[in-house]
Design an enzyme around this catalytic site. Structure first.
Site, mmCIF file in Angstrom:
data_model
loop_
_atom_site.group_PDB
_atom_site.id
_atom_site.type_symbol
_atom_site.label_atom_id
_atom_site.label_comp_id
_atom_site.label_asym_id
_atom_site.label_seq_id
_atom_site.Cartn_x
_atom_site.Cartn_y
_atom_site.Cartn_z
ATOM 1 N N LEU A 291 0.841 -1.244 0.021
ATOM 2 C CA LEU A 291 -0.154 0.031 0.107
ATOM 3 C C LEU A 291 0.868 1.175 -0.061
ATOM 4 O O LEU A 291 1.868 1.518 1.076
ATOM 5 C CB LEU A 291 -0.404 0.082 1.383
ATOM 6 C CG LEU A 291 -1.347 1.045 1.805
ATOM 7 C CD1 LEU A 291 -2.545 1.937 0.709
ATOM 8 C CD2 LEU A 291 -2.262 0.860 2.825
ATOM 9 N N GLY B 112 -0.563 8.820 -6.295
ATOM 10 C CA GLY B 112 -0.858 9.534 -8.039
ATOM 11 C C GLY B 112 0.211 10.564 -7.911
ATOM 12 O O GLY B 112 -0.373 10.759 -9.215
ATOM 13 N N TYR C 163 4.655 22.307 8.526
ATOM 14 C CA TYR C 163 5.229 20.878 8.213
ATOM 15 C C TYR C 163 6.207 20.612 9.455
ATOM 16 O O TYR C 163 6.062 18.744 8.965
ATOM 17 C CB TYR C 163 5.666 21.986 6.538
ATOM 18 C CG TYR C 163 6.518 20.306 5.339
ATOM 19 C CD1 TYR C 163 5.359 19.893 4.836
ATOM 20 C CD2 TYR C 163 7.759 20.678 5.753
ATOM 21 C CE1 TYR C 163 5.630 18.452 4.021
ATOM 22 C CE2 TYR C 163 8.640 18.427 4.706
ATOM 23 C CZ TYR C 163 6.909 18.212 4.293
ATOM 24 O OH TYR C 163 7.994 16.949 3.512
ATOM 25 N N THR D 227 9.245 17.037 -7.440
ATOM 26 C CA THR D 227 8.173 16.424 -7.073
ATOM 27 C C THR D 227 7.847 18.095 -7.490
ATOM 28 O O THR D 227 7.772 18.983 -7.582
ATOM 29 C CB THR D 227 7.458 16.398 -6.271
ATOM 30 O OG1 THR D 227 8.334 16.890 -4.823
ATOM 31 C CG2 THR D 227 8.541 14.478 -5.756
HETATM 32 P P1 ADP Z 1 6.227 13.891 -2.180
HETATM 33 O O1 ADP Z 1 5.705 12.949 -3.410
HETATM 34 O O2 ADP Z 1 7.126 15.564 -2.659
HETATM 35 O O3 ADP Z 1 5.331 13.759 -1.324
HETATM 36 P P2 ADP Z 1 3.665 15.730 -4.042
HETATM 37 O O4 ADP Z 1 2.976 16.681 -4.061
HETATM 38 O O5 ADP Z 1 4.456 15.295 -5.574
HETATM 39 O O6 ADP Z 1 4.919 15.609 -2.631
HETATM 40 O O7 ADP Z 1 3.012 13.951 -3.620
HETATM 41 C C1 ADP Z 1 1.347 14.000 -2.661
HETATM 42 C C2 ADP Z 1 1.067 12.570 -2.483
HETATM 43 O O8 ADP Z 1 0.123 13.098 -1.388
HETATM 44 C C3 ADP Z 1 0.041 13.503 -4.205
HETATM 45 O O9 ADP Z 1 -0.254 12.754 -4.581
HETATM 46 C C4 ADP Z 1 -1.596 13.879 -2.849
HETATM 47 O O10 ADP Z 1 -2.570 14.065 -3.795
HETATM 48 C C5 ADP Z 1 -1.707 13.285 -1.625
HETATM 49 N N1 ADP Z 1 -1.788 13.590 -1.153
HETATM 50 C C6 ADP Z 1 -2.459 14.612 -0.197
HETATM 51 N N2 ADP Z 1 -2.853 14.508 0.864
HETATM 52 C C7 ADP Z 1 -3.287 13.507 0.896
HETATM 53 C C8 ADP Z 1 -4.160 12.665 1.780
HETATM 54 N N3 ADP Z 1 -5.037 13.719 2.473
HETATM 55 N N4 ADP Z 1 -4.803 11.593 1.315
HETATM 56 C C9 ADP Z 1 -4.189 10.929 0.778
HETATM 57 N N5 ADP Z 1 -3.339 11.664 -0.091
HETATM 58 C C10 ADP Z 1 -3.267 12.732 0.085
#
Ligand code: ADP
Length: 244
Positions: free
Chosen positions: A8, A13, A154, A189
């Site tokens: 998991l 995404g 953060y 990213t």
């Molecule tokens: P990194 O890869 O550096 O962690 P990104 O912004 O590229 O940062 O990816 C973070 C991912 O986490 C995004 O796809 C976003 O949609 C997802 N995300 C953000 N908040 C949540 C949440 N509450 N639940 C699940 N996924 C989340």
């Protein structure tokens, strides 16, 4: 080393999560790309060589019932809970403390820190209920956990993730579940693309390798920590920062 295991990946995404899904799938894992944005999770799964062996899940890590429904859905699909979990979902809401409203603070803590707790708890409970053993969990902290201007929320969430990781490692060892975290530095990213150009140049100046990391380079370390290759590691924080 991860072949045939159910993995998991939250935040699957985009960015590091997507790179990790691809790497784990190439190594034979059955991947669950879970993301708050279902289309992003689906895009990740569609990009894998055999999408039908994997699962895209819409899941909000900060919402307990969403997490529990997600775990149920994984069990229905694969007839078993995930034994590998990567808590990659994360958000930033950067403001200096005096300008930061309460929502910006709690949202970041809810997703990054509480989300890591909720997913870990639900996954391990399911693993225990199904008589599973030998799980591995990897959480994503950050080099910002040491403190970073404009990131009180953060930084605190990511320092919390590190402390949570060490405690989870102590508590879950008896179940055969290892828990480690990675601390990425500046990685290419969507999250880092929002950083102003001037700040990016300053970051490069203090990064010995003189470049940003690629999501794939962080994913490699996470995959190592999820695999049996790191069988004597638990409670560790591994920096992936280009030497910063
Ligand atoms: P990194 O890869 O550096 O962690 P990104 O912004 O590229 O940062 O990816 C973070 C991912 O986490 C995004 O796809 C976003 O949609 C997802 N995300 C953000 N908040 C949540 C949440 N509450 N639940 C699940 N996924 C989340």
């Amino acid at each position: 080393m991860v072949a045939n295991k159910i993995a998991l990946v939250t935040g699957g995404g985009n960015g590091i999560g997507r790179a990790l899904c691809r790497l784990l799938a190439r190594n034979g894992a059955r991947v669950v790309a879970a993301d708050r944005v279902s289309t992003s999770a689906q895009e990740t799964v569609n990009s894998l060589s055999n999408p039908r062996s994997h699962l895209a899940l819409e899941l909000d890590v900060s919402d307990k019932s969403s997490v529990e429904t997600g775990i149920k859905c994984i069990i229905e699909t694969f007839k078993a809970p995930p034994s590998l979990v990567a808590n990659v979902a994360g958000i930033t809401r950067d403001f200096p403390i005096l300008q930061m409203d309460e929502r910006a603070f709690t949202d970041v803590i809810d997703v990054n820190l509480k989300g890591t707790f909720l997913v870990t708890q639900a996954a391990v409970k399911a693993l225990v209920e199904h008589g599973g053993k030998d799980g591995a969990i990897v959480n994503v902290s950050s080099i910002s956990s040491k403190g970073n201007y404009g990131q009180a929320n953060y930084s605190a969430s990511k320092a919390g993730v590190e402390a949570f990781t060490r405690t989870a490692a102590i508590e879950l060892a008896k179940l055969g579940v290892r828990v480690n975290c990675v601390m990425p530095g500046f990685t290419r990213t969507a999250m880092v693309e929002t950083v102003p150009e001037k700040v990016k140049q300053q970051i490069l100046m203090i990064t010995p390798l003189k470049r940003f990391g690629q999501p794939e380079e962080v994913a490699e370390v996470i995959a190592f920590l999820l695999s049996d290759k790191s069988s004597f590691m638990t409670g560790a924080s591994v920096k992936v920062t280009g030497g910063m």
